[in-house]
Design a protein around this motif. Structure first.
Motif, PDB file in Angstrom:
ATOM      1  N   GLN A 149       0.383  11.602   2.366  1.00  0.00           N
ATOM      2  CA  GLN A 149       0.161  11.891   3.778  1.00  0.00           C
ATOM      3  C   GLN A 149      -0.760  13.096   3.880  1.00  0.00           C
ATOM      4  O   GLN A 149      -0.485  14.136   3.289  1.00  0.00           O
ATOM      5  CB  GLN A 149       1.486  12.179   4.483  1.00  0.00           C
ATOM      6  N   ALA A 171       0.949   3.521   5.426  1.00  0.00           N
ATOM      7  CA  ALA A 171      -0.148   3.827   4.498  1.00  0.00           C
ATOM      8  C   ALA A 171      -1.453   3.174   4.944  1.00  0.00           C
ATOM      9  O   ALA A 171      -2.427   3.164   4.199  1.00  0.00           O
ATOM     10  CB  ALA A 171       0.213   3.381   3.088  1.00  0.00           C
ATOM     11  N   PRO A 205      -5.197   5.484   0.333  1.00  0.00           N
ATOM     12  CA  PRO A 205      -4.198   4.458   0.013  1.00  0.00           C
ATOM     13  C   PRO A 205      -4.574   3.666  -1.238  1.00  0.00           C
ATOM     14  O   PRO A 205      -5.752   3.448  -1.526  1.00  0.00           O
ATOM     15  CB  PRO A 205      -4.210   3.539   1.231  1.00  0.00           C
ATOM     16  N   ARG A 232       3.405   7.751   1.986  1.00  0.00           N
ATOM     17  CA  ARG A 232       3.450   6.739   3.046  1.00  0.00           C
ATOM     18  C   ARG A 232       3.397   5.349   2.417  1.00  0.00           C
ATOM     19  O   ARG A 232       2.738   5.158   1.395  1.00  0.00           O
ATOM     20  CB  ARG A 232       2.299   6.961   4.015  1.00  0.00           C
ATOM     21  N   ARG A 279       8.239   5.998   4.719  1.00  0.00           N
ATOM     22  CA  ARG A 279       7.771   7.175   3.995  1.00  0.00           C
ATOM     23  C   ARG A 279       8.862   7.582   3.008  1.00  0.00           C
ATOM     24  O   ARG A 279      10.046   7.428   3.298  1.00  0.00           O
ATOM     25  CB  ARG A 279       7.505   8.359   4.929  1.00  0.00           C
ATOM     26  N   PRO A 336      -2.687   8.519   6.536  1.00  0.00           N
ATOM     27  CA  PRO A 336      -2.710   8.168   5.116  1.00  0.00           C
ATOM     28  C   PRO A 336      -3.936   8.780   4.423  1.00  0.00           C
ATOM     29  O   PRO A 336      -5.007   8.872   5.008  1.00  0.00           O
ATOM     30  CB  PRO A 336      -2.814   6.643   5.103  1.00  0.00           C
ATOM     31  N   ALA A 394       0.838  -1.203   0.000  1.00  0.00           N
ATOM     32  CA  ALA A 394       0.000   0.000   0.000  1.00  0.00           C
ATOM     33  C   ALA A 394       0.871   1.250   0.000  1.00  0.00           C
ATOM     34  O   ALA A 394       1.888   1.314   0.699  1.00  0.00           O
ATOM     35  CB  ALA A 394      -0.918   0.003   1.217  1.00  0.00           C
ATOM     36  N   TYR A 395       0.453   2.241  -0.806  1.00  0.00           N
ATOM     37  CA  TYR A 395       1.096   3.552  -0.869  1.00  0.00           C
ATOM     38  C   TYR A 395      -0.001   4.596  -0.709  1.00  0.00           C
ATOM     39  O   TYR A 395      -1.138   4.360  -1.130  1.00  0.00           O
ATOM     40  CB  TYR A 395       1.773   3.775  -2.225  1.00  0.00           C
ATOM     41  N   SER A 396       0.321   5.746  -0.137  1.00  0.00           N
ATOM     42  CA  SER A 396      -0.651   6.839  -0.025  1.00  0.00           C
ATOM     43  C   SER A 396       0.087   8.157   0.150  1.00  0.00           C
ATOM     44  O   SER A 396       1.244   8.176   0.576  1.00  0.00           O
ATOM     45  CB  SER A 396      -1.591   6.626   1.162  1.00  0.00           C
ATOM     46  N   ARG A 413      -3.103   0.106  -3.479  1.00  0.00           N
ATOM     47  CA  ARG A 413      -2.201  -1.043  -3.426  1.00  0.00           C
ATOM     48  C   ARG A 413      -1.584  -1.252  -4.809  1.00  0.00           C
ATOM     49  O   ARG A 413      -2.283  -1.252  -5.811  1.00  0.00           O
ATOM     50  CB  ARG A 413      -2.975  -2.288  -2.997  1.00  0.00           C
ATOM     51  N   ASP A 443      -1.797  -0.183   6.174  1.00  0.00           N
ATOM     52  CA  ASP A 443      -1.845  -1.637   6.037  1.00  0.00           C
ATOM     53  C   ASP A 443      -1.088  -2.280   7.197  1.00  0.00           C
ATOM     54  O   ASP A 443       0.132  -2.452   7.141  1.00  0.00           O
ATOM     55  CB  ASP A 443      -1.234  -2.068   4.708  1.00  0.00           C
TER      56      ASP A 443
END
Length: 142
Positions: A27, A82, A36, A77, A92, A33, A23-25, A38, A84
Motif C-alpha cells: 500500500q 490491489a 501490484p 493489498r 488487506r 496499490p 493480485a497482491y501489492s 499477480r 484488480d
C-alpha cells in the motif's frame, strides 16, 4: 523539538504460497496499490521497500502505518484492493514491524535486506488477511 536521527533499512516482504491468479501489492503512502504483482502457481511474491528506524525503535516510511503508540505495520493489498476489479476478493493483510528483534535491526543497519516471510493463503484456501503471523525473519546480502 529536535528530530531523532534515523537509519534507512532495506526491507523485503515475501508472500509465501500466495493464491494463484490473485493480485497482491504494497500500500502506497496515499493508500493506493503500489506495484501490484499477480501470483503464479507455486511462486512466492516479493515486495521491496525502505523504512527509517529511529531510537526506540520507531519506524517511519511511506509504507509504514501506525496503530497506537507502539504498533507499526505494513499493509499488503489483495485482489480488488490491489487494483484488480475482477477479483472476488478485496482484502488487506497487516505485516507487523514493531516486533522485529532489536539485534536483527542493528545488524540490518549495517547493510543487507531484512526479509520477512508470511503465508499468503488462509486456512480456507482464500487469500490471508488481517494480521498475519511472521513465518521467519532473516538478514540477507544485497
Amino acid at each position: 523539538m529536535k528530530r531523532a536521527v534515523t537509519i534507512a533499512i532495506a526491507m523485503r516482504i515475501i508472500i509465501d504460497r500466495p493464491v494463484p491468479g490473485v493480485a497482491y501489492s504494497l500500500q502506497a503512502k496515499d493508500g493506493h496499490p503500489l506495484d501490484p504483482a499477480r501470483a503464479r502457481d507455486g511462486e512466492a511474491l516479493a515486495f521491496d521497500f525502505v523504512v527509517r528506524v529511529g531510537p526506540g525503535p520507531r519506524f517511519f516510511g511511506d509504507q509504514v502505518r501506525p496503530e497506537g503508540p507502539v504498533r507499526r505495520f505494513v499493509y499488503v493489498r489483495i485482489g480488488q484492493a490491489a487494483g484488480d476489479p475482477a477479483s472476488p476478493w478485496s482484502r488487506r493483510m497487516k505485516v507487523d514491524l514493531h516486533d522485529i528483534d532489536p539485534d536483527l535491526l542493528a545488524r540490518a543497519a549495517c547493510g543487507g535486506i531484512l526479509v520477512t516471510t508470511v503465508c499468503g493463503t488462509g486456512r480456507d484456501g482464500s487469500p490471508a488477511c488481517a494480521t498475519v503471523p511472521v513465518l521467519r525473519r532473516a538478514l540477507v546480502a544485497r
